[in-house]
Design a protein around this motif. Structure first.
Motif, PDB file in Angstrom:
ATOM      1  N   HIS A 100      11.525   6.927  -1.316  1.00 41.19           N
ATOM      2  CA  HIS A 100      10.717   6.812  -2.531  1.00 41.19           C
ATOM      3  C   HIS A 100       9.442   6.061  -2.171  1.00 41.19           C
ATOM      4  CE1 HIS A 100      14.958   7.105  -3.585  1.00 41.19           C
ATOM      5  NE2 HIS A 100      14.624   7.533  -4.786  1.00 41.19           N
ATOM      6  N   LEU A 101       8.472   6.063  -3.084  1.00 39.60           N
ATOM      7  CA  LEU A 101       7.232   5.358  -2.773  1.00 39.60           C
ATOM      8  C   LEU A 101       6.557   4.842  -4.018  1.00 39.60           C
ATOM      9  CD1 LEU A 101       4.185   7.145  -3.051  1.00 39.60           C
ATOM     10  CD2 LEU A 101       5.726   8.708  -1.901  1.00 39.60           C
ATOM     11  N   ASP A 102       5.611   3.935  -3.803  1.00 40.62           N
ATOM     12  CA  ASP A 102       4.704   3.461  -4.846  1.00 40.62           C
ATOM     13  C   ASP A 102       3.318   3.337  -4.233  1.00 40.62           C
ATOM     14  OD1 ASP A 102       4.147   0.862  -3.695  1.00 40.62           O
ATOM     15  OD2 ASP A 102       5.981   0.072  -4.546  1.00 40.62           O
ATOM     16  N   LEU A 103       2.372   2.870  -5.025  1.00 42.84           N
ATOM     17  CA  LEU A 103       1.026   2.594  -4.510  1.00 42.84           C
ATOM     18  C   LEU A 103       0.712   1.106  -4.480  1.00 42.84           C
ATOM     19  CD1 LEU A 103      -1.057   5.495  -6.070  1.00 42.84           C
ATOM     20  CD2 LEU A 103      -0.208   5.277  -3.723  1.00 42.84           C
ATOM     21  N   GLY A 104       1.557   0.298  -5.118  1.00 46.21           N
ATOM     22  CA  GLY A 104       1.480  -1.145  -4.981  1.00 46.21           C
ATOM     23  C   GLY A 104       0.089  -1.720  -5.055  1.00 46.21           C
ATOM     24  N   LEU A 105      -0.229  -2.521  -4.056  1.00 47.92           N
ATOM     25  CA  LEU A 105      -1.477  -3.263  -4.130  1.00 47.92           C
ATOM     26  C   LEU A 105      -2.704  -2.374  -4.002  1.00 47.92           C
ATOM     27  CD1 LEU A 105      -2.973  -5.419  -1.452  1.00 47.92           C
ATOM     28  CD2 LEU A 105      -1.059  -4.118  -0.626  1.00 47.92           C
ATOM     29  N   ALA A 106      -2.530  -1.109  -3.631  1.00 50.02           N
ATOM     30  CA  ALA A 106      -3.680  -0.209  -3.607  1.00 50.02           C
ATOM     31  C   ALA A 106      -4.258  -0.020  -4.995  1.00 50.02           C
ATOM     32  CB  ALA A 106      -3.278   1.141  -3.022  1.00 50.02           C
ATOM     33  N   THR A 107      -3.400  -0.010  -6.021  1.00 60.14           N
ATOM     34  CA  THR A 107      -3.850   0.355  -7.366  1.00 60.14           C
ATOM     35  C   THR A 107      -4.962  -0.556  -7.858  1.00 60.14           C
ATOM     36  OG1 THR A 107      -1.610   1.118  -7.829  1.00 60.14           O
ATOM     37  CG2 THR A 107      -3.087   0.869  -9.703  1.00 60.14           C
ATOM     38  N   HIS A 108      -4.748  -1.869  -7.788  1.00 58.53           N
ATOM     39  CA  HIS A 108      -5.810  -2.738  -8.300  1.00 58.53           C
ATOM     40  C   HIS A 108      -6.987  -2.834  -7.331  1.00 58.53           C
ATOM     41  CE1 HIS A 108      -2.986  -5.746  -6.385  1.00 58.53           C
ATOM     42  NE2 HIS A 108      -4.115  -6.077  -5.797  1.00 58.53           N
ATOM     43  N   ASN A 109      -6.742  -2.667  -6.039  1.00 63.90           N
ATOM     44  CA  ASN A 109      -7.842  -2.758  -5.083  1.00 63.90           C
ATOM     45  C   ASN A 109      -8.841  -1.619  -5.232  1.00 63.90           C
ATOM     46  OD1 ASN A 109      -7.983  -4.933  -2.841  1.00 63.90           O
ATOM     47  ND2 ASN A 109      -5.789  -4.579  -3.073  1.00 63.90           N
ATOM     48  N   VAL A 110      -8.373  -0.424  -5.575  1.00 59.19           N
ATOM     49  CA  VAL A 110      -9.306   0.704  -5.685  1.00 59.19           C
ATOM     50  C   VAL A 110      -9.896   0.834  -7.077  1.00 59.19           C
ATOM     51  CG1 VAL A 110      -8.134   1.947  -3.832  1.00 59.19           C
ATOM     52  CG2 VAL A 110      -7.506   2.425  -6.208  1.00 59.19           C
ATOM     53  N   GLY A 111      -9.384   0.052  -8.035  1.00 60.77           N
ATOM     54  CA  GLY A 111      -9.989   0.027  -9.363  1.00 60.77           C
ATOM     55  C   GLY A 111     -10.007   1.384 -10.035  1.00 60.77           C
ATOM     56  N   ALA A 112     -11.178   1.843 -10.424  1.00 62.44           N
ATOM     57  CA  ALA A 112     -11.317   3.088 -11.173  1.00 62.44           C
ATOM     58  C   ALA A 112     -10.902   4.311 -10.366  1.00 62.44           C
ATOM     59  CB  ALA A 112     -12.768   3.254 -11.647  1.00 62.44           C
ATOM     60  N   ARG A 113     -10.751   4.176  -9.048  1.00 58.19           N
ATOM     61  CA  ARG A 113     -10.317   5.291  -8.211  1.00 58.19           C
ATOM     62  C   ARG A 113      -8.799   5.421  -8.158  1.00 58.19           C
ATOM     63  NH1 ARG A 113     -12.755   9.531  -6.630  1.00 58.19           N
ATOM     64  NH2 ARG A 113     -11.789   9.487  -4.560  1.00 58.19           N
ATOM     65  N   ALA A 114      -8.069   4.621  -8.927  1.00 63.58           N
ATOM     66  CA  ALA A 114      -6.610   4.659  -8.876  1.00 63.58           C
ATOM     67  C   ALA A 114      -6.067   6.053  -9.190  1.00 63.58           C
ATOM     68  CB  ALA A 114      -6.023   3.633  -9.848  1.00 63.58           C
ATOM     69  N   GLY A 115      -6.708   6.747 -10.112  1.00 67.34           N
ATOM     70  CA  GLY A 115      -6.242   8.077 -10.464  1.00 67.34           C
ATOM     71  C   GLY A 115      -6.325   9.051  -9.301  1.00 67.34           C
ATOM     72  N   ALA A 116      -7.399   8.949  -8.514  1.00 66.17           N
ATOM     73  CA  ALA A 116      -7.559   9.852  -7.370  1.00 66.17           C
ATOM     74  C   ALA A 116      -6.509   9.566  -6.300  1.00 66.17           C
ATOM     75  CB  ALA A 116      -8.961   9.690  -6.783  1.00 66.17           C
TER      76      ALA A 116
END
Length: 350
Positions: free
Chosen positions: A270-286
């Motif tokens: 399984h996976l998540d995006l973890g700390l990437a989500t807040h680091n990329v900000g508005a690009r989280a959807g991409a």
């Protein structure tokens, strides 16, 4: 609002912060470069859009002033409650300064709380009183004891930081473990960075039957990002496949597509995006869209990897909801309950 299970996060600081210290916790670097500020970044823009209104601020100076006025405990309570969490699964293995314990974090968030036990912290804690020949048995006993605690729901490996993710598929023998432990202990123990021992810890964690989390992808400057591609775990994943123990790939960026492939072809991954989500900000959807190109939706989980600053726990949730939509957000909570059967209802932290 769908309550989320944050299946991997950390505690928050127990003190008020000046601007330099606050910004140092926003970044995976040691701090912003001279003449720059983290408020001037994708993460900074997310702070302005989502966090500033919660504290009634319009500028970084106003925001930090409001933080100081309210105090760290009230700021944490407001932000963590706003994150909308049903449960927090807290990695307690890294605390460069005192952080809130799982029960404290859960109380601030109004959520059930559980513990994720870091394998390397267990091993390093045993070093002062163990012999090379007794190391393997001592680790197994310590993991069994940890697994038996009601609040423990998973183990975590940070092999990515120490030796990379190219763990060999062979289970180390008793002699292999004793020889490797002898080398490590002869050097004074301390920070564990031996491929044989990290591989032994990972196999030993699988043997407990609890899910095993792996840091993958981005991290602070200690990590060699080239060695953190989750594809490097594939031989080891094949070796443990018959055990059927869930393996959780954390963060994954910039290898989110690779992680999605592993989640598709390995039933237990399984996976998540973890700390990437807040680091990329508005690009989280991409980034989320790329992860889900191959990853079955039923194998994707939510995490913030929030650490030290409650802003990161809140931003992870806010940005994830905006990127994922209500249906996927609901699915991640269902997925977490399936992967971690002990999570749900009024858990140990309530």
């Amino acid at each position: 609002m769908e309550l989320l299970v944050d299946h991997h996060c950390h505690g928050v600081v127990r003190r008020d912060l000046d601007r330099a210290t606050f910004e140092s916790w926003l970044t995976e670097a040691d701090g912003p470069a001279p003449g720059t500020t983290l408020f001037d970044s994708a993460l900074g823009e997310a702070l302005r859009e989502h966090c500033f209104p919660l504290l009634g601020a319009a500028t970084p100076a106003e925001y930090l002033g409001r933080r100081a006025e309210l105090g760290h405990a009230e700021v944490a309570r407001r932000l963590l409650r706003a994150a909308g969490l049903a449960a927090v699964l807290v990695d307690t293995g890294f605390a460069p300064e005192p952080l809130t314990a799982p029960a404290e974090l859960g109380a601030l968030a109004g959520a059930a709380s559980y513990e994720v036990v870091r394998l390397e912290a267990v091993a390093e804690g045993l070093a002062p009183g163990v012999t090379a020949s007794g190391f393997g048995a001592a680790v197994r006993d310590a993991l069994a004891t940890a697994a038996a605690r009601p609040a423990t729901v998973a183990f975590k490996s940070v092999a990515a930081y120490r030796v990379g993710l190219a763990l060999r598929p062979e289970r180390p023998s008793v002699r292999d473990v004793a020889v490797a432990a002898g080398r490590w202990l002869a050097g004074g123990g301390g920070r564990l960075a031996d491929e044989t021992l990290h591989r032994f810890l990972a196999f030993a964690a699988v043997d407990t039957g609890l899910p095993v989390q792996f840091h993958t992808g981005l991290g602070d400057r200690d990590v060699d990002l080239r060695a953190c591609d989750p594809l490097l775990l594939a031989p080891w994943l094949r070796a443990v496949e018959l055990a059927g123990v869930p393996v959780l790939l954390l963060h994954c960026y910039p290898y989110q597509r690779n992680a999605g492939y592993l989640a598709q072809v390995f039933p237990a991954v399984h996976l998540d995006l973890g700390l990437a989500t807040h680091n990329v900000g508005a690009r989280a959807g991409a980034v989320l869209a790329e992860a889900l190109e191959l990853c079955p939706y039923g194998k994707f989980l939510y995490s913030s990897d929030g650490f030290a600053l409650p802003e990161l726990h809140f931003l992870g949730a806010a940005l994830f909801r905006a990127a994922a939509g209500a249906d996927l957000a609901r699915r991640t909570t269902e997925n977490a309950h399936r992967v971690y059967p002990a999570v749900g209802g009024r858990g140990p932290g309530r």
